[in-house]
Design a protein around this motif. Sequence first.
Motif, PDB file in Angstrom:
ATOM      1  N   LEU A   1     -12.441 -28.964   9.261  1.00 17.93           N
ATOM      2  CA  LEU A   1     -13.263 -28.153  10.167  1.00 17.93           C
ATOM      3  C   LEU A   1     -12.417 -27.933  11.419  1.00 17.93           C
ATOM      4  O   LEU A   1     -12.253 -28.856  12.219  1.00 17.93           O
ATOM      5  CB  LEU A   1     -14.561 -28.876  10.524  1.00 17.93           C
ATOM      6  CG  LEU A   1     -15.634 -28.906   9.434  1.00 17.93           C
ATOM      7  CD1 LEU A   1     -16.802 -29.786   9.861  1.00 17.93           C
ATOM      8  CD2 LEU A   1     -16.138 -27.495   9.115  1.00 17.93           C
ATOM      9  N   PRO A   2     -11.857 -26.733  11.581  1.00 15.68           N
ATOM     10  CA  PRO A   2     -10.911 -26.519  12.687  1.00 15.68           C
ATOM     11  C   PRO A   2     -11.590 -26.640  14.044  1.00 15.68           C
ATOM     12  O   PRO A   2     -12.732 -26.214  14.204  1.00 15.68           O
ATOM     13  CB  PRO A   2     -10.432 -25.075  12.471  1.00 15.68           C
ATOM     14  CG  PRO A   2     -10.866 -24.689  11.100  1.00 15.68           C
ATOM     15  CD  PRO A   2     -12.056 -25.528  10.775  1.00 15.68           C
ATOM     16  N   ARG A   3     -10.863 -27.229  15.010  1.00 13.30           N
ATOM     17  CA  ARG A   3     -11.374 -27.282  16.382  1.00 13.30           C
ATOM     18  C   ARG A   3     -10.628 -26.258  17.229  1.00 13.30           C
ATOM     19  O   ARG A   3      -9.461 -25.946  16.954  1.00 13.30           O
ATOM     20  CB  ARG A   3     -11.215 -28.697  16.951  1.00 13.30           C
ATOM     21  CG  ARG A   3     -12.313 -29.623  16.394  1.00 13.30           C
ATOM     22  CD  ARG A   3     -12.274 -30.984  17.042  1.00 13.30           C
ATOM     23  NE  ARG A   3     -11.031 -31.671  16.724  1.00 13.30           N
ATOM     24  CZ  ARG A   3     -10.295 -32.324  17.615  1.00 13.30           C
ATOM     25  NH1 ARG A   3     -10.687 -32.389  18.870  1.00 13.30           N
ATOM     26  NH2 ARG A   3      -9.173 -32.912  17.259  1.00 13.30           N
ATOM     27  N   ASP A   4     -11.306 -25.773  18.244  1.00 12.88           N
ATOM     28  CA  ASP A   4     -10.787 -24.709  19.118  1.00 12.88           C
ATOM     29  C   ASP A   4      -9.367 -25.009  19.596  1.00 12.88           C
ATOM     30  O   ASP A   4      -9.136 -26.004  20.293  1.00 12.88           O
ATOM     31  CB  ASP A   4     -11.746 -24.591  20.321  1.00 12.88           C
ATOM     32  CG  ASP A   4     -11.355 -23.465  21.268  1.00 12.88           C
ATOM     33  OD1 ASP A   4     -10.565 -22.592  20.873  1.00 12.88           O
ATOM     34  OD2 ASP A   4     -11.872 -23.465  22.397  1.00 12.88           O
TER      35      ASP A   4
ATOM     36  N   ARG B   1       5.701 -21.203  11.863  1.00 17.27           N
ATOM     37  CA  ARG B   1       5.366 -22.625  12.004  1.00 17.27           C
ATOM     38  C   ARG B   1       4.426 -23.101  10.905  1.00 17.27           C
ATOM     39  O   ARG B   1       4.087 -24.271  10.822  1.00 17.27           O
ATOM     40  CB  ARG B   1       4.713 -22.856  13.373  1.00 17.27           C
ATOM     41  CG  ARG B   1       5.674 -22.550  14.539  1.00 17.27           C
ATOM     42  CD  ARG B   1       4.925 -22.417  15.864  1.00 17.27           C
ATOM     43  NE  ARG B   1       4.117 -23.590  16.140  1.00 17.27           N
ATOM     44  CZ  ARG B   1       2.822 -23.560  16.470  1.00 17.27           C
ATOM     45  NH1 ARG B   1       2.195 -22.405  16.583  1.00 17.27           N
ATOM     46  NH2 ARG B   1       2.172 -24.660  16.672  1.00 17.27           N
ATOM     47  N   TRP B   2       3.951 -22.175  10.048  1.00 19.88           N
ATOM     48  CA  TRP B   2       2.989 -22.505   8.990  1.00 19.88           C
ATOM     49  C   TRP B   2       1.741 -23.180   9.562  1.00 19.88           C
ATOM     50  O   TRP B   2       1.298 -24.230   9.096  1.00 19.88           O
ATOM     51  CB  TRP B   2       3.618 -23.362   7.878  1.00 19.88           C
ATOM     52  CG  TRP B   2       4.450 -22.511   6.973  1.00 19.88           C
ATOM     53  CD1 TRP B   2       5.723 -22.113   7.179  1.00 19.88           C
ATOM     54  CD2 TRP B   2       4.025 -21.883   5.754  1.00 19.88           C
ATOM     55  NE1 TRP B   2       6.129 -21.272   6.165  1.00 19.88           N
ATOM     56  CE2 TRP B   2       5.123 -21.130   5.277  1.00 19.88           C
ATOM     57  CE3 TRP B   2       2.841 -21.898   5.014  1.00 19.88           C
ATOM     58  CZ2 TRP B   2       5.058 -20.384   4.102  1.00 19.88           C
ATOM     59  CZ3 TRP B   2       2.779 -21.163   3.847  1.00 19.88           C
ATOM     60  CH2 TRP B   2       3.877 -20.422   3.394  1.00 19.88           C
ATOM     61  N   THR B   3       1.209 -22.570  10.599  1.00 20.76           N
ATOM     62  CA  THR B   3      -0.018 -23.111  11.183  1.00 20.76           C
ATOM     63  C   THR B   3      -1.130 -22.076  11.129  1.00 20.76           C
ATOM     64  O   THR B   3      -0.886 -20.864  11.185  1.00 20.76           O
ATOM     65  CB  THR B   3       0.183 -23.509  12.657  1.00 20.76           C
ATOM     66  OG1 THR B   3       0.765 -22.397  13.363  1.00 20.76           O
ATOM     67  CG2 THR B   3       1.071 -24.722  12.797  1.00 20.76           C
ATOM     68  N   PHE B   4      -2.359 -22.577  11.020  1.00 22.37           N
ATOM     69  CA  PHE B   4      -3.566 -21.752  11.117  1.00 22.37           C
ATOM     70  C   PHE B   4      -4.396 -22.364  12.237  1.00 22.37           C
ATOM     71  O   PHE B   4      -4.750 -23.542  12.192  1.00 22.37           O
ATOM     72  CB  PHE B   4      -4.335 -21.808   9.786  1.00 22.37           C
ATOM     73  CG  PHE B   4      -5.556 -20.930   9.744  1.00 22.37           C
ATOM     74  CD1 PHE B   4      -5.456 -19.566   9.504  1.00 22.37           C
ATOM     75  CD2 PHE B   4      -6.826 -21.472   9.911  1.00 22.37           C
ATOM     76  CE1 PHE B   4      -6.581 -18.752   9.437  1.00 22.37           C
ATOM     77  CE2 PHE B   4      -7.963 -20.671   9.844  1.00 22.37           C
ATOM     78  CZ  PHE B   4      -7.835 -19.309   9.606  1.00 22.37           C
TER      79      PHE B   4
ATOM     80  N   ILE C   1      -3.830 -26.312  12.476  1.00 18.64           N
ATOM     81  CA  ILE C   1      -3.896 -26.975  11.173  1.00 18.64           C
ATOM     82  C   ILE C   1      -2.594 -26.656  10.461  1.00 18.64           C
ATOM     83  O   ILE C   1      -2.190 -25.486  10.364  1.00 18.64           O
ATOM     84  CB  ILE C   1      -5.118 -26.483  10.376  1.00 18.64           C
ATOM     85  CG1 ILE C   1      -6.376 -27.024  11.058  1.00 18.64           C
ATOM     86  CG2 ILE C   1      -5.043 -26.936   8.918  1.00 18.64           C
ATOM     87  CD1 ILE C   1      -7.655 -26.585  10.446  1.00 18.64           C
ATOM     88  N   GLN C   2      -1.891 -27.709  10.028  1.00 19.16           N
ATOM     89  CA  GLN C   2      -0.571 -27.511   9.430  1.00 19.16           C
ATOM     90  C   GLN C   2      -0.711 -27.152   7.952  1.00 19.16           C
ATOM     91  O   GLN C   2      -1.323 -27.876   7.178  1.00 19.16           O
ATOM     92  CB  GLN C   2       0.249 -28.802   9.583  1.00 19.16           C
ATOM     93  CG  GLN C   2       1.705 -28.636   9.211  1.00 19.16           C
ATOM     94  CD  GLN C   2       2.436 -27.666  10.159  1.00 19.16           C
ATOM     95  OE1 GLN C   2       2.376 -27.821  11.367  1.00 19.16           O
ATOM     96  NE2 GLN C   2       3.113 -26.670   9.589  1.00 19.16           N
ATOM     97  N   LEU C   3      -0.155 -26.009   7.581  1.00 17.14           N
ATOM     98  CA  LEU C   3      -0.122 -25.597   6.178  1.00 17.14           C
ATOM     99  C   LEU C   3       1.309 -25.794   5.690  1.00 17.14           C
ATOM    100  O   LEU C   3       2.201 -26.082   6.479  1.00 17.14           O
ATOM    101  CB  LEU C   3      -0.509 -24.116   6.056  1.00 17.14           C
ATOM    102  CG  LEU C   3      -1.761 -23.660   6.821  1.00 17.14           C
ATOM    103  CD1 LEU C   3      -1.941 -22.148   6.664  1.00 17.14           C
ATOM    104  CD2 LEU C   3      -3.001 -24.390   6.312  1.00 17.14           C
TER     105      LEU C   3
ATOM    106  N   PRO D   1     -15.766 -21.370  10.467  1.00 22.48           N
ATOM    107  CA  PRO D   1     -14.330 -21.591  10.295  1.00 22.48           C
ATOM    108  C   PRO D   1     -14.066 -22.845   9.462  1.00 22.48           C
ATOM    109  O   PRO D   1     -14.631 -23.907   9.752  1.00 22.48           O
ATOM    110  CB  PRO D   1     -13.811 -21.747  11.736  1.00 22.48           C
ATOM    111  CG  PRO D   1     -15.005 -22.030  12.582  1.00 22.48           C
ATOM    112  CD  PRO D   1     -16.203 -21.510  11.869  1.00 22.48           C
ATOM    113  N   MET D   2     -13.231 -22.715   8.446  1.00 23.36           N
ATOM    114  CA  MET D   2     -12.914 -23.860   7.576  1.00 23.36           C
ATOM    115  C   MET D   2     -11.553 -23.640   6.931  1.00 23.36           C
ATOM    116  O   MET D   2     -11.132 -22.503   6.750  1.00 23.36           O
ATOM    117  CB  MET D   2     -13.956 -24.004   6.459  1.00 23.36           C
ATOM    118  CG  MET D   2     -15.236 -24.658   6.888  1.00 23.36           C
ATOM    119  SD  MET D   2     -16.196 -25.227   5.476  1.00 23.36           S
ATOM    120  CE  MET D   2     -15.641 -26.926   5.350  1.00 23.36           C
ATOM    121  N   VAL D   3     -10.902 -24.726   6.569  1.00 24.78           N
ATOM    122  CA  VAL D   3      -9.657 -24.648   5.811  1.00 24.78           C
ATOM    123  C   VAL D   3      -9.744 -25.631   4.655  1.00 24.78           C
ATOM    124  O   VAL D   3     -10.205 -26.771   4.831  1.00 24.78           O
ATOM    125  CB  VAL D   3      -8.432 -24.979   6.699  1.00 24.78           C
ATOM    126  CG1 VAL D   3      -7.168 -25.106   5.860  1.00 24.78           C
ATOM    127  CG2 VAL D   3      -8.251 -23.917   7.778  1.00 24.78           C
TER     128      VAL D   3
END
Length: 254
Positions: free
Chosen positions: A177-180, A218-221, A184-186, A154-156
């Motif tokens: 590196l996303p955490r559980d 909310r533009w979140t991932f 992550i705000q886009l 998983p990555m953004v």
Amino acid sequence: MPRYAVISDIHSNRHALEAVLARIEDFGVDQVICLGDIVGYGPDPEVCVELVSRNCSVVIQGNHDLAVMDPRYTAQFNATARKTLDWTRNVLETVHLDALCRIRSLEYLGDLVTCVHDNPMPGPMTYVYDQQVASNAFRAVDTPICLVGHTHIPMVFTTRVSLVEDDMDVRKVTAYLPRDGVDIQLDAASRSICNPGSVGQPRDGDPRASFAVLDLDRWTFTVHRERYDVVGAQLALNRRGLPDVLAERLAIGA
Ligand code: ZN
């Protein structure tokens, strides 16, 4: 605006897929998107093709899905992957192969999201695994968000739209590196390449299945990790006579 669950790289791991689909029900999303590699490596390709067909509104073709249908693409894989691809081709029935044939390598979700398996750049399959590769890939993205899989990690990656140009370089790209369970705000003024990680064969050292929720209100991932019956998946690999190394890597997420 819709909320999507995003799954990728299931790799015939029904134990992981069933756990993830059950968890996704709790989120009450509008659609489930699958970024490909439904089959390959794992012991339950038939069930996984059926579950994806039933639960996902958009399905992208991965390199393993392609190689199962067309053996000419098998040569580029290592020996273990080749062995399971040949085995998978033999156990799938026409109905499963037809379902794999219908999926495409690129889909859009409205004007905002591009879906591919590996890399939005046209041409041979490549991994978007660092800022250098992402800086190139951004030049092929014309929606605010591009969903990719393929790396099993998983990555953004994000960059400002105003920075996407021919001399795009690594310093203009931010990697996360996303955490559980951590958002992550886009945002609409940026370009983002988002990878949910792998349902059926995670490779970031965390053996839990990985998937994501993309919330366009909310533009979140948000990446989520889900425990599943790894031992059950290992026994199934064993029963179907697939290489031991495939069972070993599930236990350590590698
Ligand atoms: Zn894969």
